[in-house]
Write an enzyme that holds these catalytic residues in place. Structure first.
Site, short mmCIF file in Angstrom:
data_model
loop_
_atom_site.label_atom_id
_atom_site.label_comp_id
_atom_site.label_asym_id
_atom_site.label_seq_id
_atom_site.Cartn_x
_atom_site.Cartn_y
_atom_site.Cartn_z
N TYR A 172 0.91 -1.30 -0.04
CA TYR A 172 0.10 -0.04 0.03
C TYR A 172 1.03 1.28 -0.03
CZ TYR A 172 -3.95 3.33 1.19
OH TYR A 172 -4.64 4.34 1.02
N ASP A 201 -17.66 4.14 -7.77
CA ASP A 201 -16.60 4.65 -6.80
C ASP A 201 -16.41 6.18 -6.91
OD1 ASP A 201 -14.33 4.95 -5.41
OD2 ASP A 201 -13.14 3.41 -6.49
#
Length: 793
Positions: free
Chosen positions: A555, A722
């Site tokens: 990440y 989204d």
């Protein structure tokens, strides 16, 4: 990596759907190096979502057809993999029981394959008697059945909040995964559920889809209160202790009727107080839109004694806020009053996360002068409260803080929770592994370490300020969750050690046995010599001989720590392909506090990609994985990292495939869409800072596709609703990749999830189908053979 075509893939004739290129479209930016740079925008039309543009809709449908054709060729492995993922999702999942003011415990529960989890309620005796039994079926009664919101699971709870007395529960409803929320309220005495006869013992519904449709209600049932709060986003709810009302945040209404498909920037948030039983139109404006910092976001919580409102104001995703306190006694929350606020922090330089207060002495977790965080106290003076209509206009000095628990230079203070009025449950992270301790509140003295055998991540601690016991849930890569109950004597001294530790629940997954796997932590050396931690998990049948495929997940951003976590889909994949699962803790995350975070932000962002690429190289050079069979994986900011890495990867890194979920791909425009402006804390603002423009332009995935080299198999996954990372990011990047890499020997595919958002609230079935398809695609492209179930080869 071989340049021969991936199995089942041919570039002749060119299979990619045509994407119109607008050669005249461009945008000019200020550059520190060149004065100005004009950037072509050939796919600017793809910024119009499919719901608003027929051209975008047709292109997306053509991409879906292409992707489906490759997926169809993944049989029979796809069906086998999906069946195994489904099997490994099919385990009972409990949260910690949480005691509320009505004397009842509440907890979330999913039997395994229900689309959404249910909320159950149980009394003290039921909870006490259930300790250590490990029964798959839940105890108590269903209080809120989220599967009745919509039959296909595309309407979900985004949050729940109970009032102090336990009389009410406020809950947010999200549709199709959008960040937009509607808030409703119901009394806890009136559950949202079917008649008991319609349920099996594990909470699943006996009715057919047709019968169920008659009971579906996307607002939470007819027995709820009439209150409905709209235009809510990035907000929870905070009840006043008198049960009269709650605080919440709104944004101006979306410009489209299908909320979640717009790209409008989210600005001008406001904070409101809603009185239960009244219409939203009569709500009291507590904080108006900030004219000086229009991107301001407001969040609140009410102090344990009910006397104060904590108000937090952030302008971006950085761990820096303005903090105010509103004394609630003797202040009328009505439209005509000028509220009186106490200033604690006005500098946007650090955070003060409320832990508790003893009268006017407040305790906070803070990173002020402490990148690894510390616990401090602040003495407030209500007589110095300032009256104003606009709290954001107030000026003054930041409050003085005093150490209660000093910063630990070798461990990150993760959380602090008060129990039994004077005890503290304190979580530290040391080399990305959690440790739990008991402290005294007022002296800050450490009493003892709790659960010393714990290895993994503490997911949840359920305990109130007044409780004499706590539930702790923790897990790891090979264990989805254990719940332990800790008990103390009622009103015992703050230095009293625990009286009893009880194993409450230990999750069992039929297809994943912890003893069949090895999970270890290694430390790699990044490009600049930085020592970076990485967890490696694999079946014991994997030999360290450089032949195994591997998923490398990362990440690296927003101060978010990537900790050991159980993933049914990833564990199913490495079991099925005798593979390796690696989680690398790239800089930019929060694993080692603010300094680690800052080392992967702004003009240091390249460190994140270097860490991930170094991890890939380490995996094959150390023998964990096969060169050319390493799959990069990441989502959101991690999706950006995956896409940047495949632009930068060289044969030495051994990357054979990549999966970038809901990634930030256009680093020149991200801040202009929805909540993207908040990410400038990590990325900088390319429109306002010429130096930032020069830097992000060099790594922006959309602007650095290299048409002269071979790319690994790539899946860009996004969702139509989204409104966190809008799908235009993935649309534009895929169009650019397919244009420049039309003859790439490995497939470049777009997968668009319908009626889904950034990820939160996605139904179990969608998660299973999505994972099976993505992992089957890369397995096929790498020529992997699925193992027979139970194989030890």
């Amino acid at each position: 990596m071989s340049s021969s075509n991936a199995p089942g893939w041919s570039t002749q004739p060119n299979p990619y759907p045509a994407a119109r290129r607008d050669e005249k479209a461009s945008q000019t930016y200020k550059s520190a190096a060149k004065g100005s740079v004009t950037v072509p925008e050939p796919y600017i039309w793809l910024e119009q979502p499919p719901s608003q543009s027929e051209e975008t809709k047709e292109w997306v449908h053509a991409q879906a057809k292409l992707t489906q054709s490759y997926i169809d060729g993944c049989q029979p492995d796809l069906d086998i993999l999906k069946s195994r993922i489904e099997k490994n999702f099919d385990f009972a999942r409990f949260s910690c029981p949480s005691l509320k003011g009505d004397g009842q415990y509440y907890y979330s529960y999913n039997s395994g394959l229900s689309p959404q989890s249910l909320i159950y309620t149980a009394n003290k005796e039921q909870v006490q008697n259930n300790a250590g039994k490990n029964e798959r079926d839940p105890i108590g009664k269903i209080f809120f059945d989220s599967n009745l919101l919509r039959a296909d699971g595309t309407v979900a709870l985004s949050f729940t909040t109970f009032s102090h007395s336990g009389k009410y529960m406020a809950y947010g409803i999200s549709k199709s995964g959008s960040d937009w929320t509607e808030i409703f309220i119901r009394e806890t005495a009136k559950p949202f559920k079917l008649d008991d006869a319609h349920y099996n013992s594990n909470g699943t519904i006996k009715l057919t889809k047709e019968e169920l449709a008659k009971h579906v209600d996307a607002t939470g049932g007819k027995d709820r209160l009439g209150d409905k709060l709209e235009n809510v986003k990035f907000s929870g709810a905070a009840f006043t202790h008198d049960d009269k009302g709650l605080f919440y945040q709104t944004y101006p209404s979306a410009s489209v009727t299908d909320k979640g498909t717009e790209t409008d920037a989210n600005k001008d948030a406001q904070l409101w107080y809603h009185r239960i039983g009244s219409p939203q139109s009569e709500d009291v404006l507590v904080v108006s839109k900030d004219l000086k910092v229009p991107e301001s976001m407001w969040s609140t919580n009410v102090s344990h004694d009910g006397d104060y409102l904590m108000l937090y104001n952030s302008k971006d995703t950085d761990t820096k806020e303005r903090v105010y306190v509103l004394p609630l006694r003797n202040q009328g929350l009505d439209a005509n009053n000028q509220l009186k606020w106490i200033l604690l922090a006005l500098s946007f330089k650090y955070v003060l996360n409320y832990v508790t207060n003893k009268g006017n002495r407040f305790y906070f977790m803070t990173n002020k002068d402490a990148p690894n965080y510390r616990l401090v106290s602040v003495d407030i003076d209500p007589s110095k409260a300032q009256a104003t209509k606009n709290v954001w206009e107030l000026t003054g000095e930041d409050a003085e803080v005093k150490d209660v628990i000093a910063e630990d230079k070798d461990a990150l203070l993760g959380s602090v929770q008060v129990i039994d009025h004077n005890k503290l449950l304190v979580v530290y992270s040391r080399d990305v592994k959690d440790e739990l301790y008991q402290y005294e509140l007022e002296s800050g003295k450490r009493v003892e370490r709790l659960l010393p055998d714990l290895v993994g991540t503490i997911d949840q601690i359920a305990a109130r300020h007044s409780d004499d016991h706590a539930f702790v849930k923790f897990g790891s890569f090979v264990n989805p969750g254990q719940v332990v109950r800790l008990d103390w004597e009622t009103n015992s001294a703050p230095n009293a050690t625990k009286q009893k530790q009880t194993a409450y629940y230990d999750t069992q997954v039929e297809g994943i046995k912890a003893d069949d796997f090895v999970s270890e932590q290694v430390f790699i050396k990044s490009k600049d010599g930085t020592r970076v931690p990485m967890f490696v998990t694999h079946p014991k049948t994997v030999q360290k001989d450089g032949t195994a495929p591997a998923i490398l997940y990362f990440y690296g951003g927003f101060n978010i720590s990537i900790t050991p976590v159980f993933s049914p889909s990833m564990m199913s994949w490495i079991s099925s392909y005798n593979g390796v699962l690696a989680f690398v803790n790239c800089r930019g995350g929060g694993e080692y506090g603010d300094k680690w975070h800052e080392a992967g932000t702004l003009l240091n962002k390249q460190n994140v990609f270097d860490d991930a690429l170094s991890a890939a190289k380490y995996l094959h050079e150390s023998g964990y994985a096969a060169k050319g069979k390493i799959i990069l994986s990441g989502g959101s900011n991690g999706g950006l990292g995956v896409a940047a890495c495949i632009n930068q990867q060289q044969p030495e890194h051994g990357i054979g495939a990549s999966i970038a979920d809901v990634g930030v791909m256009d680093m020149l425009k991200f801040h202009t869409w929805t909540i993207g402006h908040a990410w400038t804390a990590d990325y900088g603002n390319p429109s306002e800072d010429p130096e930032i423009f020069d830097y992000v332009y060099k790594y922006s995935p959309l602007h650095n596709v290299d048409g002269n080299k071979v790319y690994p198999t790539t899946v860009l996954a996004c969702a139509d609703h989204d409104d966190r990372v809008v799908p235009a990011h993935s649309f534009k990047l895929m169009a650019e990749m397919q244009h420049k890499l039309a003859n790439n020997p490995n497939p470049l595919l777009l997968r668009v999830e319908i009626d889904a958002g950034h990820g939160a609230g996605k139904s179990t079935q969608k998660r299973i189908q999505e994972a099976a398809e993505k992992y089957a695609i890369v397995a096929r492209a790498l020529g992997l053979k699925i193992r027979d179930e139970g194989s030890r080869l």
